[in-house]
Scaffold this active site. Structure first.
Site, PDB file in Angstrom:
ATOM      1  N   ASP A 150     -46.818  46.496  56.449  1.00 50.47           N
ATOM      2  CA  ASP A 150     -46.183  47.226  55.159  1.00 50.47           C
ATOM      3  C   ASP A 150     -45.275  46.238  54.657  1.00 50.47           C
ATOM      4  O   ASP A 150     -44.678  45.372  55.139  1.00 50.47           O
ATOM      5  CB  ASP A 150     -45.371  48.532  55.766  1.00 50.47           C
ATOM      6  CG  ASP A 150     -46.318  49.717  56.071  1.00 50.47           C
ATOM      7  OD1 ASP A 150     -47.413  49.863  55.727  1.00 50.47           O
ATOM      8  OD2 ASP A 150     -46.108  50.417  57.033  1.00 50.47           O
ATOM      9  N   ASP A 184     -51.860  52.284  51.600  1.00 52.06           N
ATOM     10  CA  ASP A 184     -51.036  53.504  51.164  1.00 52.06           C
ATOM     11  C   ASP A 184     -51.026  53.907  49.960  1.00 52.06           C
ATOM     12  O   ASP A 184     -51.429  55.116  49.422  1.00 52.06           O
ATOM     13  CB  ASP A 184     -49.800  53.587  51.727  1.00 52.06           C
ATOM     14  CG  ASP A 184     -49.369  53.249  53.314  1.00 52.06           C
ATOM     15  OD1 ASP A 184     -50.636  53.624  53.905  1.00 52.06           O
ATOM     16  OD2 ASP A 184     -48.597  52.575  53.547  1.00 52.06           O
TER      17      ASP A 184
END
Length: 215
Positions: A150, A184
């Site tokens: 991430d 995401d």
């Protein structure tokens, strides 16, 4: 003839979109993982940072499901979604619907790639050094146990709770605090578009489900 051509072009569009989104996701993740140390942060603006973190859970860092079970569930869900998307393309579903499903599929597949292979091809990440490629199978984790990379952090509002607020008074408040990745974002944006512009298709799914349950 025209209908077959339309279906074919729609299928090509979906395939190109999935591959493109998946490629963008992986390029970003590999660049971050091989150029930044763990927890390193790059300030782009006051409300946008590149923060390198890793998680072994679901989107936005959630971790309430066992890693191996989560990876298997992702594989199953991706196969089901891919089959459903193929069926929708073949039956002439609206372009906005198949494109939205393709975005969700690409996002789900992007995070699954991390779980499947990153543990096998990368050294473990650390705050003290940058991760690097290793011979296949000699990485930090076995198949399906890799961590998801991430990096996007958008602290749009950073303030402090008033002292009179119970439990949180005087503590820092950040809106929007999750760190997420491109995959995401694909899933989230796709889901929002689905809820706004594809209510017709969602209604059909609900009706068909109710009909089957009442048989």
């Amino acid at each position: 003839m025209r209908s077959d051509y339309s279906v074919k072009m729609k299928g090509v569009t979906v395939l190109v979109l999935v591959i493109t989104l998946l490629a963008i996701d992986q390029v970003i993740k590999i660049l971050v993982k091989t150029e930044m140390s763990l927890y390193e942060s790059i300030r782009i603006t006051d409300w946008f940072y590149i923060n390198f973190i890793e998680n072994s859970g679901m989107a936005f860092g959630m971790t309430f499901i066992n890693k191996y079970i989560l990876s298997l569930f992702r594989m199953f869900a991706i196969v089901v979604l891919a089959c459903y998307l193929y069926k929708q393309v073949r039956t002439g579903a609206r372009m906005v619907y198949v494109v939205t499903l393709a975005m969700i599929l690409a996002g789900a597949a992007g995070n699954l790639v991390d779980c499947m292979f990153y543990g096998m091809i990368f050294s473990s990440s650390s705050p003290f050094y940058v991760s690097y490629f290793v011979p296949f199978g000699e990485g930090y984790a076995p198949f399906l146990m890799g961590k998801v990379v991430d990096m996007f952090y958008f602290p749009l509002v950073v303030t402090t709770w008033p002292q009179w607020v119970p439990f949180f008074g005087g503590e820092q408040f950040v809106f929007f605090s999750p760190v997420f990745n491109f995959a995401d974002a694909c899933v989230s944006v796709g889901f929002v578009i689905l809820m706004i512009f594809c209510r017709q298709e969602i209604s059909k799914i609900s009706i068909n489900s109710n009909v089957k349950n009442n048989r």
